[in-house]
Scaffold this motif. Structure first.
Motif, PDB file in Angstrom:
ATOM      1  N   MET A   1       0.807  -1.218   0.000  1.00  0.00           N
ATOM      2  CA  MET A   1       0.000   0.000   0.000  1.00  0.00           C
ATOM      3  C   MET A   1       0.841   1.268   0.000  1.00  0.00           C
ATOM      4  N   LEU A   2       2.163   1.117   0.166  1.00  0.00           N
ATOM      5  CA  LEU A   2       3.014   2.302   0.107  1.00  0.00           C
ATOM      6  C   LEU A   2       2.966   2.923  -1.289  1.00  0.00           C
ATOM      7  N   VAL A   3       2.798   2.101  -2.310  1.00  0.00           N
ATOM      8  CA  VAL A   3       2.654   2.636  -3.669  1.00  0.00           C
ATOM      9  C   VAL A   3       1.372   3.458  -3.772  1.00  0.00           C
ATOM     10  N   GLY A   4       0.274   2.968  -3.171  1.00  0.00           N
ATOM     11  CA  GLY A   4      -0.972   3.716  -3.174  1.00  0.00           C
ATOM     12  C   GLY A   4      -0.827   5.058  -2.474  1.00  0.00           C
TER      13      GLY A   4
ATOM     14  N   GLY B   1       5.224   2.650   5.660  1.00  0.00           N
ATOM     15  CA  GLY B   1       4.066   2.796   4.782  1.00  0.00           C
ATOM     16  C   GLY B   1       3.214   1.549   4.731  1.00  0.00           C
ATOM     17  N   GLY B   2       3.207   0.766   5.800  1.00  0.00           N
ATOM     18  CA  GLY B   2       2.476  -0.497   5.805  1.00  0.00           C
ATOM     19  C   GLY B   2       1.008  -0.327   6.133  1.00  0.00           C
ATOM     20  N   ALA B   3       0.277   0.367   5.269  1.00  0.00           N
ATOM     21  CA  ALA B   3      -1.147   0.622   5.518  1.00  0.00           C
ATOM     22  C   ALA B   3      -1.946  -0.680   5.604  1.00  0.00           C
ATOM     23  N   GLY B   4      -1.575  -1.672   4.807  1.00  0.00           N
ATOM     24  CA  GLY B   4      -2.310  -2.929   4.808  1.00  0.00           C
ATOM     25  C   GLY B   4      -2.117  -3.732   6.071  1.00  0.00           C
TER      26      GLY B   4
END
Length: 912
Positions: free
Chosen positions: A111-114, A587-590
């Motif tokens: 999700m870091l790309v998002g 950035g580990g949103a998931g």
């Protein structure tokens, strides 16, 4: 059909105008246009682009063949915005560069790309706003789709409009949570107006209006086909409209020269429209650049950019007509030519897929190339693309063993992509081919079990994990321990007996003492409620684990949950907040919702309701945005609990209903324990003790009786039973709670035991229990539990006609209930104070000025008060820096401050 030339789309035009107007004032929005091919989606995108005026524009079209190349659609879309890359935070910039092949693959969080896409769109929007258009979104590769939808769901105050167009019934473009507009056929009046540009006989006109069904593309293209084919386009035995449109387009293509048709076929088989590649491949089929001119003159293809380096088909159905209606041999030849034209290393992935498309049977060269492509996709976070490549490589494999190995890899990648049904199917297929390979079968069992687990099939998942561990118990006990540790998690949802049996298997493994899971086993063993000895401190277990090397996050999260089940709340909270900080930094949103669940449990258990509200609200939003239904269920139920504490019945029942949704035959929903506790607490607070007791008693039965909520709600059950005069219904649950409290040996647990004994004691000894409980609460610092006990003690003193003495504990309880906004409990306490003869001093403010902030405003204000910049805060909360600024400036007047520097004066109120 540019701006102002659309027929019958006034509603959609007005919607788009409203979105664009909002963007010009800094408001972001998104819209999904859905409908059949030719219904006018592309025309509406063209209209949006034409009316965007000075707004910046990025635009791309999904291509069916692109779906196998990770981030290909995203790269084409964001190419004009890449100049803003340097402004992104380092981890986000590196993740996006790796996704686009512009930098090394860092193995970053998916999700870091998002988040990087969200930041890049916000930067590129500048002050004029940005319009982002994606046509044929159903053909986007999964990695691009997930990144764009994550960004779309978290847009707020960037001045960005994202409009997606997707066909019905083709591909997959699920967009829960985003606004949609479904296009239907034009009205008869609009259809007739569109057809007026053709001179047609009345009978032909009537037939066209009937056949087109209001489809604008059909109304524009079928008259052309009719004129060219002399009426054959409308022969009896009508085809579906999409097929008829393809035939109409193919009729135009078939009138071109053979060289032109070959060139168009290569362009249709290519996924990027890069003219140099297309011409290089077409040369092998006898076509040259001059052969493109007739197709351009006929409007079949257009130049894709200003410098003429790319081409695109005027409509996706033209591409489909060219490719699908070409003979198989010609299609294979086109793919072979493209594979040969893509010989450079940077084109290795595209070349691999064209090799595969050119294969007429098994082909080990193509299979090996696809396996390498899959590995690269996995490194870049393109797990869906990796699964597709591994699966195709398996079908092309010559040797059965190689096929099974690649199917197993495909199953793992599909699981990582969240494609659970595909993971189960691929895993089962691989397992059937590997009867004599226990290690690989155990690995596949793990994949299939996780897929079952995330789909709610806890029993099937549990059995697979046990069977997989059994296959390798003696040959690889370390990996068997991994499977059995996961089985402890699945057994948690099945019942106390299954949990105890799984723990017994885990403890019995012949595990080397140097294995990282060796010190975890004795700690987890205390989850067995038959144990009476005190568990070791979590800190000691963590130290032992870390001495054995790097500890997987999964193990640490299991330890978090175990620590909470064993009453070690402070240690669990410290570990969970540390893990959360790490996920935010990466950035580990998931992954964050899982960790935040342990954080929020620690906040609820210690009575920090404002903190818990902020945590649960953020986590629920992230869980929704990343499609994690288990955590949607869990956090909805936690929000139900917080609403219950405040006496907000509608909100409590609404959230509890969401928490109870998703149960399957023989299993509970993930949020069920918290939901039942919440509904019981609501009834207890509102004076409905019998209903509360019935709700709490559900938690004492299988499969929930060993859950944390069942344990922690026991004092509420006891109070409910006493209030209805049914103390005997509390006997067994309290005895169980007392055994647990004796084993965990925590002051707060002992205090709750004392409170319960005070409730159940009819004579003066009750005072001894209440005062002992209050002293223990003081040691632990749990204000809410202190207030609950103080209220009960005050009620006991008033009933004993010691009114003056009762006012002290009642006033203490009232101050805490008011501060926490627990209205029913505060009203009950005021009633008791009034009965003692005390004067009502009115409602006291809840949690100070910070209580007026929304959960997100509170989070942002706290981080700003710590000195973090808007960009730093955005990176932590997975927002854009513009959204952070928007919320911060809304928070200022609520706190009575005018600038960022003044926030530091509110450190105490903000909980810093």
């Amino acid at each position: 059909m540019g701006a102002g030339k659309l027929h019958g789309r006034k509603t959609e035009e007005d919607t788009i105008a409203e979105l664009l107007a909002g963007a010009r004032t800094g408001t972001s929005s998104s819209l999904v246009l859905r409908g059949e091919p030719g219904i006018g989606k592309t025309a509406l995108l063209d209209h949006a682009a034409a009316t965007a005026d000075d707004m910046r524009l990025v635009r791309a079209t999904g291509v069916e063949f692109e779906a196998e190349l990770p981030f290909s659609g995203l790269q084409l879309l964001l190419r004009p915005a890449l100049g803003s890359l340097p402004a992104l935070p380092g981890p986000q910039r590196e993740a996006l560069e790796a996704a686009f092949g512009l930098g090394p693959a860092a193995g970053s969080e998916p999700m870091l790309v998002g988040l990087a896409v969200l930041s890049l769109l916000a930067e590129h929007a500048n002050e004029t706003g940005l319009l982002c258009l994606v046509d044929d979104a159903q053909w986007l590769d999964r990695a691009s789709r997930d990144a764009l939808l994550f960004a779309a769901r978290r847009l707020h105050a960037e001045g960005v409009v994202m409009i997606f167009a997707a066909r019905d019934g083709e591909g997959s473009f699920p967009t829960p949570g985003l606004p949609e507009s479904r296009l239907s056929g034009l009205t008869p009046e609009a259809a007739a107006a569109l057809l007026d540009q053709h001179s047609l006989a009345p009978a032909v006109r009537y037939r066209l209006l009937t056949e087109a069904g209001g489809n604008p593309l059909a109304l524009l293209e079928l008259p052309v086909a009719l004129a060219a084919e002399g009426g054959s386009a409308f022969s009896p035995g009508a085809l579906p409209l999409t097929s008829r449109l393809q035939l109409a387009f193919h009729g135009q293509v078939s009138r071109m020269s053979e060289a032109c048709q070959n060139l168009l076929l290569v362009a249709a088989a290519d996924e990027t429209g890069e003219l140099t590649v297309i011409l290089r491949a077409a040369a092998a089929l006898g076509a040259a650049v001059e052969d493109l001119s007739p197709a351009e003159q006929a409007g079949l293809v257009l130049r894709g950019d200003a410098d003429g380096t790319t081409i695109r088909f005027r409509h996706p159905l033209i591409r489909a007509a060219v490719y699908q209606r070409a003979p198989l041999g010609q299609r294979l030849a086109a793919h072979r030519a493209l594979a040969a034209a893509l010989g450079s290393p940077e084109h290795a992935d595209r070349r691999a897929w064209h090799l595969a498309a050119a294969a007429a049977g098994t082909d080990e060269e193509a299979a090996a190339a696809l396996e390498r492509t899959a590995a690269r996709a996995r490194e870049r976070g393109g797990h869906e693309a990796a699964a597709a490549a591994y699966e195709r490589a398996a079908r092309l494999s010559v040797e059965p063993g190689a096929r099974a190995h690649r199917e197993a890899l495909a199953a793992e990648a599909a699981l990582e992509a969240g494609d659970l049904e595909r993971a189960r199917t691929l895993g089962g297929r691989a397992a059937r081919r590997l009867n004599g390979a226990p290690a690989v079968n155990a690995r596949i069992a793990h994949v299939r079990a996780l897929a079952d687990f995330w789909q709610g099939s806890y029993s099937a998942a549990h059995r697979l994990l046990l069977d997989g561990a059994g296959l390798i118990r003696d040959t690889d006990p370390g990996q068997a321990a991994v499977l059995l540790t996961q089985a402890v998690h699945t057994s948690w949802y099945l019942g106390e007996q299954q949990l105890a049996a799984t723990l017994e298997r885990l403890i019995a493994l012949p595990l080397d003492d140097a294995d990282p899971l060796a010190p975890v086993r004795p700690y987890l063993a205390h989850l067995d409620r038959n144990r009476s000895d005190r568990p070791p401190p979590l800190g000691d277990t963590l130290a032992a684990v870390r001495r054995r090397g790097r500890t997987p996050d999964q193990v640490l999260m299991i330890l978090c949950g175990a620590a909470l089940a064993l009453g070690q709340d402070a240690d669990a909270y410290e570990l969970a907040t540390s893990l959360a900080a790490g996920h935010r930094a990466r950035g580990g949103a998931g992954r964050l919702p899982t960790v935040l669940f342990f954080v929020v449990e620690g906040e609820v258990f210690t009575g920090r309701h404002l903190d818990a509200l902020a945590t649960a609200t953020e986590a629920l939003s992230l869980a929704r945005d990343t499609g994690q239904q288990q955590w949607v269920s869990q956090f909805s139920s936690v929000l139900a609990y917080l609403a219950a504490a405040k006496g907000e019945e509608t909100a409590c029942r609404h959230n509890a209903e969401k928490g109870l949704a998703g149960a399957t035959a023989g299993t509970i929903s993930p949020g069920a324990p918290w939901a039942h506790w919440s509904l019981g607490l609501l009834d207890l607070g509102l004076g409905r003790a019998e209903a509360a007791l019935a709700r709490f008693e559900r938690l004492t039965r299988e499969p929930m009786r060993h859950h944390i909520c069942a344990t922690r709600s026991t004092p509420d059950l006891v109070e409910s039973a006493v209030r209805v005069g049914a103390q005997e219904r509390a006997a067994e649950p309290l005895a169980r709670f007392e055994r647990w409290a004796a084993s965990v040996r925590q002051p707060w647990a002992d205090a709750l035991v004392m409170r319960c004994r005070g409730l159940l004691t009819a004579d003066d000894q009750a005072e001894t229990f209440y005062t002992a409980a209050l002293e223990l609460h003081d040691q632990d610092g749990r204000a809410l539990e202190y207030a609950r006990t103080a209220l009960l003690y005050g009620e006991w003193l008033r009933r004993a006609r010691r009114k003056a003495e009762a006012r002290g504990p009642l006033n203490e309880a009232l101050e805490i209930f008011d501060r926490l906004g627990m209205r029913p409990w505060a009203e009950r306490t005021r009633g008791e104070l009034t009965a003692t003869g005390a004067q009502d001093q009115g409602l006291r403010p809840a949690e100070g000025a910070a209580a007026g902030l929304t959960p997100q405003e509170l989070q942002i204000a706290r981080l700003a008060a710590q000195g973090l910049s808007n960009r730093d805060i955005a990176a932590q909360l997975f927002l854009s820096h513009r959204t952070v600024g928007y919320h911060l400036y809304k928070a200022y007047p609520k706190l009575g401050v005018a600038s960022r520097s003044e926030l530091k004066d509110f450190a105490d109120q903000l909980g810093l």
